[in-house]
Design an enzyme around this catalytic site. Structure first.
Site, PDB file in Angstrom:
ATOM      1  CG  ASP A  75      26.855  63.390  -4.509  1.00  0.00           C
ATOM      2  OD1 ASP A  75      28.041  63.330  -4.899  1.00  0.00           O
ATOM      3  OD2 ASP A  75      25.894  63.120  -5.246  1.00  0.00           O
ATOM      4  CG  ASP A  78      29.651  61.985  -7.557  1.00  0.00           C
ATOM      5  OD1 ASP A  78      29.791  62.307  -6.360  1.00  0.00           O
ATOM      6  OD2 ASP A  78      28.635  62.268  -8.214  1.00  0.00           O
ATOM      7  CE1 TYR A 227      21.771  65.030  -5.588  1.00  0.00           C
ATOM      8  CE2 TYR A 227      23.938  65.573  -6.452  1.00  0.00           C
ATOM      9  CZ  TYR A 227      23.095  64.705  -5.782  1.00  0.00           C
ATOM     10  OH  TYR A 227      23.580  63.514  -5.308  1.00  0.00           O
ATOM     11  CD  GLU A 472      25.820  57.271  -7.812  1.00  0.00           C
ATOM     12  OE1 GLU A 472      26.777  58.057  -7.672  1.00  0.00           O
ATOM     13  OE2 GLU A 472      25.014  57.352  -8.755  1.00  0.00           O
TER      14      GLU A 472
END
Length: 620
Positions: A75, A78, A227, A472
């Site tokens: 995603d 990571d 999430y 990120e």
């Protein structure tokens, strides 16, 4: 004095921008943004992989659960595969191709866009091995974040997590249904067999989501920290229904939107965001499109309420509403400190398509401050994209690899550690933090095209690897931008989006066909009852196809084992049973059917129901 102060402030702001506001190369930005998806690939990389510092990874995903879950996308920075944001990513990529396929093709990027979508849908097919089972996560964010390793050699736990009737997840199943439905439109011409397969999965996933309701993060609890489904699942059910209607032209899904729009919040919520969690603004935009196209029928009064909410969202972005969305001093919309850019790109996409929808219907946007020309929405989207690409107080491009001043220390495991192809020295779980995460130098691998989290509410940005809120990237940052960049590359002008830019639907009916509500018993054999019903139908190449849902019920007081079914006159694919020759039995994952419980399986063919009977069974 007030006038002088205003002029002085404007001059000061312009002087603070150390760039000339010249035009950007949107085509180049589009090409780079697609490369980011290749950097996020999990699984066996193809021979035409263009991001060459990456290699194969996650090759045993799903093995411990007896299912093949190799593939899909990581995603963000990571090495976890989270199903909900991945599905939203695919939906938005598909929407971009549906609306702006011609523009993508003109830029030479339609093929790469379709490849990026298929990388996701191929994974979703694997993750949906049964009608009412969907794997929604591989890996665990807690253990993954404890380590800083390349995906090619990660040592973290790769457990697979799923939803099923006992552990539902309507939001996850609904979003995945939307992704499959939207993608089925993309492949309708180039790969019709694959398109029909995706639509079949979309039908099943929607039924699963609607029948077994619940939030996915109550079932896959390890996702809550990363999430969490704050909005619940009603928005995803409406979102999936809208996409299934667009993909199938099936009146059932249009009726679903009309019947449930108010109860599920579609006509009640005035939104200020759109993203992987909250889909209402996207639903309102799609339903407004259906209304403008004259497809609402008897649902027009409800659909007008959807459109009012879509208008409200657009007006709030333009600063012409009674409840406007916050912007930074440099003009970027601002929703939150952590990865704010996801809301910028998704909102920019909605304003882009809505501008074209309004232009197509020769309408203006109705705001509290008065009517607004559609071109202002496209101008707004352009302003946000230009900010991302460098027209901002810091003169920083927030797309890695675009321009001369972009983030060099991205919060991303793969890009921050030397490629395994360059140095095969094993990077340990904690050693990666000591050697690579903490280093002050630029990333050894350029994460080309990645859209990072972006600046704070005052346009400030710190290019540090540990500043994950700002540095990120994420796939759902890039996905909506594909369509916007393709649209902007075609010129800052309006055109009719209702002309045949979207592929002409293959799935079409001569008249609306409602799904039967009555289930009819097919046959009962002692304690085993069997029911069949048609759940959907469609026309392809002049032939009508029917989707049959069949339920087997154990009416006895004891568990049922060794069930064998005889199925005759079956002329299409079947899902949910194991097969041995001409005999069908319980699926491999189900050892017995408990007392009072039922099993559902599905098949598709173009004639009357198959002849299903019980051959044998054992009660234990």
């Amino acid at each position: 004095m007030e006038k002088f102060a205003s002029v002085a402030a404007l001059l000061l702001l312009l002087l603070c921008f150390p760039v000339a506001f010249s035009g950007h190369d949107y085509g180049q930005a589009l090409s780079k943004s697609l490369l980011f998806f290749e950097a996020q690939r999990s699984g066996v990389l193809p021979r035409n992989q263009r991001v060459t510092w990456r290699s194969h990874s996650g090759l045993t995903d799903g093995k411990s659960s007896g299912v093949n879950l190799v593939g899909g996308y990581y995603d963000a920075g990571d090495n976890v595969k989270f199903g909900l944001p991945m599905a939203f990513t695919v939906t938005m990529m598909a929407w971009s191709v549906i609306e702006y396929g011609n523009q993508l093709q003109a830029n030479g990027e339609l093929g790469n866009s379709i490849d990026a979508i298929k990388w996701g849908t191929d994974y979703f097919i694997k993750a949906h091995p049964e009608p009412n089972v969907l794997y929604g996560e591989v890996g665990d964010g807690n253990t993954d974040h404890y380590c800083w390793q390349r995906p090619e050699e990660m040592t973290t736990d790769r457990k697979a997590y799923r939803i099923d009737p006992s552990n539902p997840g309507s939001d996850l199943a609904g979003e995945t249904a939307a992704a499959m439905a939207a993608a089925s439109i993309v492949f309708r011409r180039s790969n019709p067999v694959y398109s029909r397969l995706l639509l079949t999965h979309a039908y099943q996933l929607f039924d699963f989501a609607d029948k077994y309701r619940g939030k996915y993060d109550s079932s896959i609890t390890v996702a809550q920290k990363y999430y969490r489904s704050v909005s619940g699942y009603n928005d995803e059910l409406l979102w999936a229904a809208a996409w299934l209607y667009q993909a199938s032209n099936n009146q059932f899904y249009l009726d679903y939107l009309g019947r449930n729009g108010e109860a599920m919040g579609g006509t009640g919520w005035s939104m200020t965001e759109f993203g992987w969690d909250v889909k209402y603004a996207g639903v309102q935009t799609l339903v407004a499109k259906f209304l403008m196209q004259g497809k609402a029928g008897r649902h027009a009064p409800v659909f007008r309420k959807f459109q009012e909410k879509a208008d409200s969202f657009m007006c709030s972005l333009l600063g012409k509403s009674s409840r406007n969305i916050q912007k930074t001093p440099g003009g970027l919309i601002f929703r939150q400190h952590w990865n704010n850019m996801q809301f910028v790109t998704s909102a920019s996409f909605l304003t882009t398509v809505y501008s074209d929808y309004l232009t197509s219907s020769r309408s203006n946007l109705r705001c509290a401050a008065g009517n607004v020309a559609p071109s202002q929405l496209l101008s707004f989207a352009k302003s946000q994209v230009d900010y991302i690409l460098g027209d901002n107080p810091r003169a920083t491009s927030y797309m890695v690899g675009y321009g001369n001043n972009f983030p060099q220390r991205v919060h991303h495991r793969g890009s921050s550690i030397v490629s395994v192809k360059v140095d095969r020295t094993f990077v340990t779980c904690r050693g990666g933090y000591a050697t690579w995460f903490s280093r002050k130098g630029s990333d050894p691998n350029l994460l080309t095209g990645a859209i990072v989290g972006g600046p704070d509410a005052y346009d400030n940005f710190a290019d540090r690897r540990d500043n994950y809120e700002q540095t990120e990237p994420a796939t759902y940052n890039n996905a909506p931008l594909l369509g916007v960049l393709a649209r902007l590359s075609s010129g800052h002008s309006g055109y009719s989006q209702f002309l045949p830019v979207v592929p002409a639907p293959v799935v079409r009916r001569p008249m609306p066909i409602r799904r039967p509500k009555v289930t009819t018993p097919v046959r009962a054999s002692g304690p085993v009852a069997i029911f069949q019903k048609i759940t959907s139908s469609w026309v392809s190449k002049g032939r009508t196809y029917y989707r049959y849902s069949t339920t087997v019920i154990n009416k006895s007081s004891r568990p049922l084992k060794s069930l064998n079914l005889s199925i005759k006159n079956l002329y299409g694919p079947i899902w949910g049973l194991s097969r041995s020759g001409n005999s069908f039995g319980l699926p491999s994952w189900m050892h017995s059917l408990p007392s009072g419980k039922s099993l559902e399986f599905v098949y598709i063919h173009s004639t009357t129901p198959a002849n299903i009977a019980v051959s044998s069974y054992t009660l234990v």
